[in-house]
Design a protein around this motif. Structure first.
Motif, short mmCIF file in Angstrom:
data_model
loop_
_atom_site.label_atom_id
_atom_site.label_comp_id
_atom_site.label_asym_id
_atom_site.label_seq_id
_atom_site.Cartn_x
_atom_site.Cartn_y
_atom_site.Cartn_z
N ARG A 196 0.87 -1.18 0.00
CA ARG A 196 0.00 0.00 0.00
C ARG A 196 0.90 1.23 0.00
NH1 ARG A 196 -5.35 1.95 2.22
NH2 ARG A 196 -4.98 4.06 2.99
N TYR A 197 0.63 2.14 -0.92
CA TYR A 197 1.48 3.32 -1.05
C TYR A 197 1.01 4.48 -0.18
CZ TYR A 197 3.45 0.76 -4.96
OH TYR A 197 4.06 -0.21 -5.73
N ILE A 198 -0.25 4.48 0.19
CA ILE A 198 -0.83 5.57 0.97
C ILE A 198 -0.72 5.26 2.46
CG2 ILE A 198 -2.92 6.91 1.44
CD1 ILE A 198 -3.82 6.35 -1.42
N PHE A 240 3.35 7.89 1.19
CA PHE A 240 2.61 8.95 0.53
C PHE A 240 1.33 9.26 1.30
CE2 PHE A 240 4.99 6.71 -2.71
CZ PHE A 240 5.51 7.72 -3.53
N SER A 241 0.94 10.51 1.32
CA SER A 241 -0.37 10.86 1.84
C SER A 241 -1.40 10.66 0.73
CB SER A 241 -0.40 12.32 2.30
OG SER A 241 -0.28 13.19 1.17
N GLU A 242 -2.66 10.64 1.10
CA GLU A 242 -3.71 10.52 0.09
C GLU A 242 -3.65 11.69 -0.88
OE1 GLU A 242 -8.54 9.63 -0.12
OE2 GLU A 242 -7.47 9.62 1.80
N GLN A 243 -3.34 12.87 -0.37
CA GLN A 243 -3.22 14.04 -1.24
C GLN A 243 -2.05 13.89 -2.21
OE1 GLN A 243 -2.98 17.79 0.85
NE2 GLN A 243 -2.48 18.95 -1.00
N LEU A 264 -1.56 11.34 -9.53
CA LEU A 264 -2.42 10.79 -10.59
C LEU A 264 -3.02 11.89 -11.45
CD1 LEU A 264 -4.16 7.93 -8.58
CD2 LEU A 264 -2.34 7.72 -10.27
N THR A 265 -3.36 13.03 -10.85
CA THR A 265 -3.89 14.16 -11.61
C THR A 265 -2.85 14.68 -12.58
OG1 THR A 265 -5.40 14.81 -9.84
CG2 THR A 265 -4.85 16.49 -11.47
N SER A 266 -1.62 14.80 -12.12
CA SER A 266 -0.53 15.27 -12.97
C SER A 266 -0.28 14.28 -14.10
CB SER A 266 0.74 15.46 -12.13
OG SER A 266 1.83 15.80 -12.95
N LEU A 267 -0.30 12.99 -13.79
CA LEU A 267 -0.09 11.96 -14.81
C LEU A 267 -1.15 12.04 -15.89
CD1 LEU A 267 0.82 8.26 -14.15
CD2 LEU A 267 -1.15 8.80 -15.58
N GLU A 268 -2.40 12.23 -15.48
CA GLU A 268 -3.50 12.26 -16.45
C GLU A 268 -3.45 13.50 -17.33
OE1 GLU A 268 -7.11 11.85 -14.28
OE2 GLU A 268 -6.88 9.68 -14.02
N ALA A 274 -1.28 2.93 -13.44
CA ALA A 274 -0.90 3.82 -12.34
C ALA A 274 -1.98 3.87 -11.27
CB ALA A 274 -0.61 5.23 -12.87
N HIS A 275 -3.24 4.03 -11.70
CA HIS A 275 -4.35 4.03 -10.73
C HIS A 275 -4.40 2.70 -9.98
CE1 HIS A 275 -6.85 7.72 -11.36
NE2 HIS A 275 -6.07 7.81 -12.43
N THR A 276 -4.25 1.60 -10.73
CA THR A 276 -4.28 0.28 -10.11
C THR A 276 -3.16 0.14 -9.09
OG1 THR A 276 -5.23 -0.67 -12.12
CG2 THR A 276 -4.20 -2.19 -10.58
N THR A 277 -1.98 0.63 -9.46
CA THR A 277 -0.80 0.49 -8.60
C THR A 277 -0.92 1.36 -7.35
OG1 THR A 277 0.66 -0.02 -10.47
CG2 THR A 277 1.69 0.86 -8.47
N PHE A 278 -1.07 2.65 -7.54
CA PHE A 278 -0.93 3.59 -6.42
C PHE A 278 -2.15 3.65 -5.50
CE2 PHE A 278 2.23 5.25 -9.47
CZ PHE A 278 3.36 5.14 -8.65
N LEU A 279 -3.26 3.08 -5.95
CA LEU A 279 -4.46 3.03 -5.10
C LEU A 279 -4.68 1.64 -4.52
CD1 LEU A 279 -6.92 5.24 -7.21
CD2 LEU A 279 -5.53 5.93 -5.24
N SER A 280 -3.76 0.73 -4.77
CA SER A 280 -3.94 -0.65 -4.31
C SER A 280 -3.68 -0.76 -2.81
CB SER A 280 -3.01 -1.59 -5.07
OG SER A 280 -1.65 -1.26 -4.80
N ASP A 281 -4.27 -1.78 -2.23
CA ASP A 281 -4.03 -2.13 -0.84
C ASP A 281 -4.01 -3.65 -0.74
OD1 ASP A 281 -3.84 -2.51 1.87
OD2 ASP A 281 -5.42 -1.09 2.41
#
Length: 267
Positions: free
Chosen positions: A123-125, A134-137, A143-147, A190-197
């Motif tokens: 888990r990255y968060i 990483f914080s949730e922010q 992810l916003t920057s990536l998109e 990226a979404h799958t990776t960084f939001l995974s738990d």
């Protein structure tokens, strides 16, 4: 389904040796293992592949629904193992692929007999009592920057992920790898990776496991390595004298030594 074509599967090394499967991380492809191969090919049969969207994989096989969870990637690994009729293989996963390996080993225990987890993070968060780095922010902004500008994001983030600022060629290589990945597919991964738990999934691991961490890693701090090690009974934790998130590129000798020593103990 042509699994070999879908995932650009490559088989090399000693056909009579135990099979080692090398799985790359986000934004990478199987070429990232080129410094690992020389340490393995004389004694082991080595399987490399590209996740769909990376390298020379079949882009037409991409499904946002399938790859919006790590289960989709783990199913690809199981498909490859079944296609090659692998038994008791050693799965070496870098970064998010370490968790993909955990899921694949649980899904097909007869196929995967050991795990090597390079810079893993379940888990990255950050969470209560857990430091992911990483914080949730932080992740929302990432992810916003990536998109909004994937190529620009890659140019900024890849050197940070790689670390080793005194060796800019490493950051440039990772930047080029990121930029070669299909942007839409990279967004999903990226979404799958960084939001995974995947913390609960660590409890399913029943096979010999090596956890490799770096002394400094902007993506997976040492608290994460300790967490993974403690969550997997009987696992071994090795702290490499290396910085950054890609020690198989930045410190290949130390990484290879740790992997081959672990493989030797499995015999």
């Amino acid at each position: 389904m042509d699994v070999a074509r879908r995932n650009n599967v490559t088989v090399t090394g000693n056909p009579g040796g135990r099979t080692v499967v090398l799985a790359h991380g986000f934004g990478c492809d199987q070429n990232m293992w080129r410094l690992t191969l020389p340490a393995l090919v004389d004694h082991y049969r080595v399987v490399l592949f590209d996740y769909v969207g990376a390298g020379r994989s079949d882009l037409s096989a991409f499904s946002e629904k399938r790859y919006s969870s790590l289960d989709g990637y783990s199913q690809d690994v199981v498909d490859i193992c079944e296609e090659l009729d692998l038994c008791d293989a050693v799965f070496v996963g870098h970064s998010v692929s370490a968790m993909v390996g955990v899921l694949a080993a649980d899904r097909a225990p007869e196929r995967i007999g050991a795990l090597v987890m390079i810079a893993p993070s379940p888990r990255y968060i950050d969470d209560d009592g857990y430091r992911g780095g990483f914080s949730e922010q932080d992740i929302d902004e990432l992810l916003t920057s990536l998109e909004s500008n994937y190529l620009g994001w890659s140019a900024v983030m890849a050197p940070v992920i790689m670390g080793n600022a005194e060796r800019p060629e490493l950051g440039e290589e990772l930047t080029n790898s990121f930029c070669a990945t299909d942007p839409d597919m990279a967004r999903v991964f990226a979404h799958t990776t960084f939001l995974s738990d995947s913390r609960d999934d660590l409890k399913t691991v029943k096979v010999p496991t090596l956890v490799l961490e770096c002394t400094q890693d902007a993506v997976a701090p040492r608290e994460v390595g300790a967490y993974v090690h403690q969550a997997i009974p009987g696992s071994a934790l090795v702290t490499l004298d290396a910085t950054g998130h890609c020690p198989h590129l930045s410190a290949p000798e130390a990484t290879n030594e740790a992997i081959t020593a672990f493989l030797a103990r499995l015999r």
